[in-house]
Scaffold this motif. Structure first.
Motif, PDB file in Angstrom:
ATOM      1  N   ALA A  31       0.810  -1.227   0.000  1.00  0.00           N
ATOM      2  CA  ALA A  31       0.000   0.000   0.000  1.00  0.00           C
ATOM      3  C   ALA A  31       0.835   1.264   0.000  1.00  0.00           C
ATOM      4  CB  ALA A  31      -0.945  -0.003   1.198  1.00  0.00           C
ATOM      5  N   GLY A  32       2.029   1.222   0.581  1.00  0.00           N
ATOM      6  CA  GLY A  32       2.825   2.438   0.676  1.00  0.00           C
ATOM      7  C   GLY A  32       2.045   3.538   1.373  1.00  0.00           C
ATOM      8  N   ALA A  33       2.164   4.758   0.860  1.00  0.00           N
ATOM      9  CA  ALA A  33       1.467   5.900   1.468  1.00  0.00           C
ATOM     10  C   ALA A  33       0.030   6.030   0.976  1.00  0.00           C
ATOM     11  CB  ALA A  33       2.231   7.185   1.203  1.00  0.00           C
ATOM     12  N   GLY A  34      -0.435   5.044   0.194  1.00  0.00           N
ATOM     13  CA  GLY A  34      -1.865   4.978  -0.105  1.00  0.00           C
ATOM     14  C   GLY A  34      -2.295   5.405  -1.487  1.00  0.00           C
ATOM     15  N   GLY A  35      -1.361   5.736  -2.380  1.00  0.00           N
ATOM     16  CA  GLY A  35      -1.753   6.248  -3.688  1.00  0.00           C
ATOM     17  C   GLY A  35      -2.688   5.329  -4.456  1.00  0.00           C
ATOM     18  N   ASN A  36      -2.277   4.085  -4.658  1.00  0.00           N
ATOM     19  CA  ASN A  36      -3.118   3.137  -5.379  1.00  0.00           C
ATOM     20  C   ASN A  36      -4.332   2.719  -4.566  1.00  0.00           C
ATOM     21  OD1 ASN A  36      -0.083   2.214  -6.586  1.00  0.00           O
ATOM     22  ND2 ASN A  36      -1.740   2.378  -8.072  1.00  0.00           N
ATOM     23  N   THR A  37      -4.132   2.495  -3.277  1.00  0.00           N
ATOM     24  CA  THR A  37      -5.240   2.069  -2.406  1.00  0.00           C
ATOM     25  C   THR A  37      -6.386   3.062  -2.468  1.00  0.00           C
ATOM     26  OG1 THR A  37      -3.612   1.064  -0.891  1.00  0.00           O
ATOM     27  CG2 THR A  37      -5.841   1.392  -0.059  1.00  0.00           C
ATOM     28  N   ILE A  38      -6.062   4.331  -2.390  1.00  0.00           N
ATOM     29  CA  ILE A  38      -7.088   5.381  -2.440  1.00  0.00           C
ATOM     30  C   ILE A  38      -7.813   5.350  -3.779  1.00  0.00           C
ATOM     31  CG2 ILE A  38      -7.404   7.899  -2.527  1.00  0.00           C
ATOM     32  CD1 ILE A  38      -5.082   8.022  -0.401  1.00  0.00           C
ATOM     33  N   ALA A  39      -7.072   5.189  -4.869  1.00  0.00           N
ATOM     34  CA  ALA A  39      -7.695   5.140  -6.197  1.00  0.00           C
ATOM     35  C   ALA A  39      -8.643   3.951  -6.313  1.00  0.00           C
ATOM     36  CB  ALA A  39      -6.619   5.071  -7.275  1.00  0.00           C
ATOM     37  N   PHE A  40      -8.241   2.804  -5.785  1.00  0.00           N
ATOM     38  CA  PHE A  40      -9.126   1.631  -5.823  1.00  0.00           C
ATOM     39  C   PHE A  40     -10.399   1.887  -5.019  1.00  0.00           C
ATOM     40  CE2 PHE A  40      -4.971  -0.826  -6.321  1.00  0.00           C
ATOM     41  CZ  PHE A  40      -5.119  -0.959  -7.692  1.00  0.00           C
ATOM     42  N   ALA A  41     -10.248   2.476  -3.847  1.00  0.00           N
ATOM     43  CA  ALA A  41     -11.421   2.743  -3.005  1.00  0.00           C
ATOM     44  C   ALA A  41     -12.343   3.771  -3.644  1.00  0.00           C
ATOM     45  CB  ALA A  41     -10.967   3.211  -1.625  1.00  0.00           C
ATOM     46  N   HIS A  70      -4.005   8.091   7.097  1.00  0.00           N
ATOM     47  CA  HIS A  70      -4.274   9.526   7.173  1.00  0.00           C
ATOM     48  C   HIS A  70      -4.679  10.076   5.806  1.00  0.00           C
ATOM     49  CE1 HIS A  70      -3.569  13.750   8.398  1.00  0.00           C
ATOM     50  NE2 HIS A  70      -2.991  13.875   7.231  1.00  0.00           N
ATOM     51  N   ASN A  71      -3.956   9.671   4.767  1.00  0.00           N
ATOM     52  CA  ASN A  71      -4.250  10.169   3.420  1.00  0.00           C
ATOM     53  C   ASN A  71      -5.602   9.668   2.921  1.00  0.00           C
ATOM     54  OD1 ASN A  71      -1.761  11.433   3.540  1.00  0.00           O
ATOM     55  ND2 ASN A  71      -0.700   9.822   2.399  1.00  0.00           N
ATOM     56  N   ALA A  72      -5.964   8.450   3.295  1.00  0.00           N
ATOM     57  CA  ALA A  72      -7.279   7.925   2.918  1.00  0.00           C
ATOM     58  C   ALA A  72      -8.400   8.759   3.539  1.00  0.00           C
ATOM     59  CB  ALA A  72      -7.402   6.466   3.341  1.00  0.00           C
ATOM     60  N   LYS A  73      -8.172   9.280   4.738  1.00  0.00           N
ATOM     61  CA  LYS A  73      -9.161  10.162   5.378  1.00  0.00           C
ATOM     62  C   LYS A  73      -9.318  11.452   4.571  1.00  0.00           C
ATOM     63  CE  LYS A  73      -8.507   8.603  10.159  1.00  0.00           C
ATOM     64  NZ  LYS A  73      -8.026   9.007  11.515  1.00  0.00           N
ATOM     65  N   ILE A  74      -8.200  11.992   4.102  1.00  0.00           N
ATOM     66  CA  ILE A  74      -8.252  13.224   3.315  1.00  0.00           C
ATOM     67  C   ILE A  74      -9.104  13.025   2.062  1.00  0.00           C
ATOM     68  CG2 ILE A  74      -6.843  14.776   1.875  1.00  0.00           C
ATOM     69  CD1 ILE A  74      -4.640  14.535   3.987  1.00  0.00           C
ATOM     70  N   TYR A  75      -8.998  11.843   1.467  1.00  0.00           N
ATOM     71  CA  TYR A  75      -9.756  11.549   0.250  1.00  0.00           C
ATOM     72  C   TYR A  75     -11.142  10.965   0.538  1.00  0.00           C
ATOM     73  CZ  TYR A  75      -5.910  12.676  -2.899  1.00  0.00           C
ATOM     74  OH  TYR A  75      -4.935  13.345  -3.622  1.00  0.00           O
ATOM     75  N   GLY A  76     -11.481  10.826   1.817  1.00  0.00           N
ATOM     76  CA  GLY A  76     -12.830  10.412   2.197  1.00  0.00           C
ATOM     77  C   GLY A  76     -13.169   8.960   1.935  1.00  0.00           C
ATOM     78  N   VAL A  77     -12.147   8.087   1.911  1.00  0.00           N
ATOM     79  CA  VAL A  77     -12.417   6.672   1.606  1.00  0.00           C
ATOM     80  C   VAL A  77     -11.964   5.729   2.719  1.00  0.00           C
ATOM     81  CG1 VAL A  77     -12.396   6.973  -0.896  1.00  0.00           C
ATOM     82  CG2 VAL A  77     -10.241   6.524   0.301  1.00  0.00           C
ATOM     83  N   GLU A  78     -11.677   6.272   3.893  1.00  0.00           N
ATOM     84  CA  GLU A  78     -11.137   5.424   4.957  1.00  0.00           C
ATOM     85  C   GLU A  78     -12.087   4.301   5.365  1.00  0.00           C
ATOM     86  OE1 GLU A  78     -13.044   8.920   7.219  1.00  0.00           O
ATOM     87  OE2 GLU A  78     -12.078   8.540   5.291  1.00  0.00           O
ATOM     88  N   ASP A  79     -13.398   4.517   5.192  1.00  0.00           N
ATOM     89  CA  ASP A  79     -14.365   3.502   5.602  1.00  0.00           C
ATOM     90  C   ASP A  79     -14.506   2.371   4.590  1.00  0.00           C
ATOM     91  OD1 ASP A  79     -15.513   5.163   3.709  1.00  0.00           O
ATOM     92  OD2 ASP A  79     -17.535   4.989   4.530  1.00  0.00           O
ATOM     93  N   LYS A  80     -13.801   2.458   3.450  1.00  0.00           N
ATOM     94  CA  LYS A  80     -13.874   1.410   2.423  1.00  0.00           C
ATOM     95  C   LYS A  80     -12.658   0.490   2.439  1.00  0.00           C
ATOM     96  CE  LYS A  80     -16.570   4.385  -0.661  1.00  0.00           C
ATOM     97  NZ  LYS A  80     -16.690   4.985  -2.006  1.00  0.00           N
ATOM     98  N   ILE A  81     -11.733   0.761   3.377  1.00  0.00           N
ATOM     99  CA  ILE A  81     -10.434   0.069   3.372  1.00  0.00           C
ATOM    100  C   ILE A  81     -10.209  -0.623   4.711  1.00  0.00           C
ATOM    101  CG2 ILE A  81      -7.945   0.348   3.071  1.00  0.00           C
ATOM    102  CD1 ILE A  81      -8.633   3.078   1.682  1.00  0.00           C
ATOM    103  N   THR A  82      -9.716  -1.865   4.647  1.00  0.00           N
ATOM    104  CA  THR A  82      -9.236  -2.575   5.826  1.00  0.00           C
ATOM    105  C   THR A  82      -7.721  -2.673   5.719  1.00  0.00           C
ATOM    106  OG1 THR A  82     -11.262  -3.884   6.018  1.00  0.00           O
ATOM    107  CG2 THR A  82      -9.307  -4.739   7.127  1.00  0.00           C
ATOM    108  N   TRP A  83      -7.029  -2.270   6.787  1.00  0.00           N
ATOM    109  CA  TRP A  83      -5.570  -2.159   6.757  1.00  0.00           C
ATOM    110  C   TRP A  83      -4.909  -3.318   7.487  1.00  0.00           C
ATOM    111  CZ3 TRP A  83      -4.117   1.880   3.748  1.00  0.00           C
ATOM    112  CH2 TRP A  83      -5.028   2.926   3.591  1.00  0.00           C
ATOM    113  N   PHE A  84      -3.764  -3.748   6.960  1.00  0.00           N
ATOM    114  CA  PHE A  84      -2.947  -4.768   7.622  1.00  0.00           C
ATOM    115  C   PHE A  84      -1.506  -4.287   7.671  1.00  0.00           C
ATOM    116  CE2 PHE A  84      -6.532  -7.219   6.153  1.00  0.00           C
ATOM    117  CZ  PHE A  84      -6.714  -8.201   7.128  1.00  0.00           C
ATOM    118  N   GLU A  85      -0.869  -4.473   8.820  1.00  0.00           N
ATOM    119  CA  GLU A  85       0.547  -4.156   8.969  1.00  0.00           C
ATOM    120  C   GLU A  85       1.335  -5.449   8.969  1.00  0.00           C
ATOM    121  OE1 GLU A  85       3.551  -2.640  12.464  1.00  0.00           O
ATOM    122  OE2 GLU A  85       1.624  -1.584  12.293  1.00  0.00           O
ATOM    123  N   GLY A  86       2.276  -5.573   8.030  1.00  0.00           N
ATOM    124  CA  GLY A  86       3.093  -6.776   7.982  1.00  0.00           C
ATOM    125  C   GLY A  86       3.524  -7.114   6.575  1.00  0.00           C
ATOM    126  N   ASP A  87       4.087  -8.301   6.411  1.00  0.00           N
ATOM    127  CA  ASP A  87       4.603  -8.767   5.131  1.00  0.00           C
ATOM    128  C   ASP A  87       3.455  -9.302   4.276  1.00  0.00           C
ATOM    129  OD1 ASP A  87       5.698 -11.220   3.417  1.00  0.00           O
ATOM    130  OD2 ASP A  87       7.335  -9.796   3.708  1.00  0.00           O
TER     131      ASP A  87
END
Length: 240
Positions: A84-94, A117-134
């Protein structure tokens, strides 16, 4: 900009630079293109200094999201963004509205906080589930049962400056994951995958992974008349 974008506290390694005088020299060129990377940059976008190098420019991310949304089988309702990195593609998908859920994986905790944080700016945080790890572990463990319903997108680290200087980039030298390592692990999860790779990638190496009787599509994504990178689509995407 809503209040929580300004009051949320960033980790020490996370920044929002407002003036070029604040920006380390090696990312000043990226900062100069900040609105192509995130059009809402001025609304408080967060990045670590290393994350600047890996963000897909927003117009490219939007085009990839459009292609995957239209070309994936209708039965595939979940999108997994493996890096996901800093969210560029993730935000576009959402933002595409195509997916029942977007699952985003990021190994670096500070970079993951940027993405959230960036997903909140783009208003899509509620469409994404996040995972930390490999991602290789998470995809075939926590997310394993979702494979038959999923499309996987991976924009992996390419490793070092070699991809810039090599006329043809050897995919076996990608770090920390080679092309073969990525494909073999993700193929256990889903046959529908899109890999975002250097524009000089060795196409013969990409083709070797295509099974007999199947097809794959390579597409270059350009900005201002120059290719930024390519995507190879495995698994029968209906790309026109």
């Amino acid at each position: 900009m809503s209040a929580d974008h300004t009051t949320e506290e960033a980790p020490p390694e996370v920044h929002h630079y407002n003036d070029i005088g604040e920006v380390p020299w090696d990312i000043q060129n990226y900062w100069a293109q900040r609105y192509k990377i995130f059009s809402k940059y001025d609304e408080g976008v967060w990045l670590t200094d290393d994350a600047w190098f890996g963000v897909t420019p927003e117009p490219v991310a939007n085009k990839i999201a459009e292609h995957i949304a239209s070309a994936a089988p209708a039965s595939r309702m979940i999108l997994v963004d493996a890096f996901a990195g800093a969210g560029g593609n993730t935000i576009a998908f959402a933002r595409s509205g195509r997916w029942k859920r977007v699952y985003a994986i990021e190994k670096n905790p500070a970079v993951l906080q940027c993405a959230k944080h960036n997903a909140k700016i783009y208003g899509v945080e509620d469409k994404i589930t996040w995972f930390e790890g490999d991602s290789l572990q998470i995809v075939n463990n926590q997310l394993k049962e979702l494979g038959p319903y999923s499309v996987l997108f991976a924009s992996p680290p390419w490793g070092g400056p070699g991809y810039r200087s090599d006329k043809v980039f050897n995919m076996s030298t990608m770090e920390p994951y080679s092309l073969d390592a990525l494909y073999s692990e993700y193929a256990l999860f889903t046959e529908h995958m899109a890999l975002y790779l250097p524009r000089t990638s060795n196409v013969k190496q990409l083709a070797k992974l295509v099974k007999d009787g199947e097809k794959a599509t390579v597409m270059h994504y350009c900005m201002e008349g120059a290719s930024k990178a390519l995507c190879i689509y495995y698994g029968g995407f209906n790309l026109q």
